[in-house]
Design an enzyme around this catalytic site. Sequence first.
Site, PDB file in Angstrom:
ATOM      1  N   ARG A 149     -13.619  -8.017  -1.926  1.00  0.00           N
ATOM      2  CA  ARG A 149     -12.646  -7.848  -0.525  1.00  0.00           C
ATOM      3  C   ARG A 149     -12.337  -6.510  -0.187  1.00  0.00           C
ATOM      4  NH1 ARG A 149      -7.248  -6.122   1.072  1.00  0.00           N
ATOM      5  NH2 ARG A 149      -6.744  -7.436   2.562  1.00  0.00           N
ATOM      6  N   THR A 162       0.765  -1.213   0.014  1.00  0.00           N
ATOM      7  CA  THR A 162       0.049  -0.149  -0.001  1.00  0.00           C
ATOM      8  C   THR A 162       0.896   1.238  -0.193  1.00  0.00           C
ATOM      9  OG1 THR A 162      -1.772  -1.027   1.211  1.00  0.00           O
ATOM     10  CG2 THR A 162      -1.570   1.332   1.473  1.00  0.00           C
TER      11      THR A 162
HETATM   12  N1  ASP Z   1      -3.314  -3.251   3.644  1.00  0.00           N
HETATM   13  C1  ASP Z   1      -3.519  -3.401   2.400  1.00  0.00           C
HETATM   14  C2  ASP Z   1      -4.690  -4.286   2.406  1.00  0.00           C
HETATM   15  O1  ASP Z   1      -4.918  -5.377   3.200  1.00  0.00           O
HETATM   16  C3  ASP Z   1      -2.502  -4.080   1.951  1.00  0.00           C
HETATM   17  C4  ASP Z   1      -1.026  -3.694   2.165  1.00  0.00           C
HETATM   18  O2  ASP Z   1      -0.663  -2.728   2.839  1.00  0.00           O
HETATM   19  O3  ASP Z   1      -0.206  -4.134   1.420  1.00  0.00           O
HETATM   20  O4  ASP Z   1      -5.693  -3.987   1.531  1.00  0.00           O
END
Ligand code: ASP
Length: 395
Positions: free
Chosen positions: A285, A257
């Site tokens: 999701r 992210t």
């Molecule tokens: N936190 C994000 C999610 O679960 C993914 C990530 O941070 O890589 O959608």
Amino acid sequence: MSLITRSYRLRVYPNGAQRRLLDRWFGATRWLWNTALEIRSEAYRMSRPRLSEIISVLLIVAAVLLSAAACGAAPAPIAIVIHGGAGVIEPAKMSPAREASYRAGLAAALDAGYDVLERGGTSLDAVTAAVRLMEDDPQFNAGRGAVLNHDGDAELDAAIMDGAGPRAGAVAAVLHVKNPIELARLVMDKSPHVLLVAGGAEDFALEQGMALVPRDYFRTAAREHELEEARGVEAARAAGTPTTRAAAASGENRMGTVGAVALDRAGNLAAATSTGGLTNKHRGRVGDTPLIGAGTYANNESCAVSGTGQGEYYIRQVVAYDVCALVLYRHLTLLQAVHEVVQVKLRRTGGEGGVIALDRAGNIAMDFNSVGMFRGARDSHGRRQIAMYRDDAHH
Ligand code: ASP
């Protein structure tokens, strides 16, 4: 004068050295003021009204000059912290060219956000600018280049929060929005809602005059390859076929992210996060990123936080809010609160990832329990840092 002193102390959040300097300034100011008052009453006592008037004017000039000088001695701090995801990020897995490219991408986002703050812009504009740049950079898991869901689509989540207010806006599971962080901002600024999802969010984007882009805009060859790998691991598991550790890891460690937290000259905090979520996720999701308090949170009373990691853990543990609650109610320092949540509470449940956080004094935390985290920080005390690995001092 004491009024000026008190309101000034409330408005800015100096660090230790600045506070000592300020205390000296205010001590000197108080002494000058009191001495001048004494001379003035003495002049009255001696029936010299003209002298008394002159001293009154001098007093006002001195007060204005001294408080202006004190303000100049410790300008309100500004700061921005960014992340580009956490996961298996280690020197052995990184070619020099890839490493340089990640560092350049992080530096561009960090400096774009800092420029906004330096020009007197708001923390909201700073985090928007930094995140937008990382959304446009295909090497990060947000906007173009986001990871793909099981159906092969980039399904995007984003959130933004204004610590003053506080106010928040978020979007989830959008498929055609080039910069989801801008849509999240519009939800906050132009609607009475906090979270809009999927088709409803995209209708709102059109209503706001935003152009939508085709799904192909987001897809890159690298992400298609990762999806193939993850699907392979999933199929092998379902069939009970053993997978190599490397193959399993490549399917499971697709975190990444992007996020930013910032503090502006007015003392306002903001947080923003944007993501494609997890590779091979089920259609529909939604992760922690767009859920206020889980992956994104900002409140001027405590701190601003943006998280990255396996979202399900962040949602169950309300991670971003938890950090701020520890600061607000248990009076932990920002670093202690982040450590408690990332290294103790998340670890206890197996949640992997990290967070970046910032408070109104300009304290910065960047902590993770994964192998590495793409991150960067810049502030008005001269700090400018880009890092990826756990021990990044020499890289
Ligand atoms: N936190 C994000 C999610 O679960 C993914 C990530 O941070 O890589 O959608």
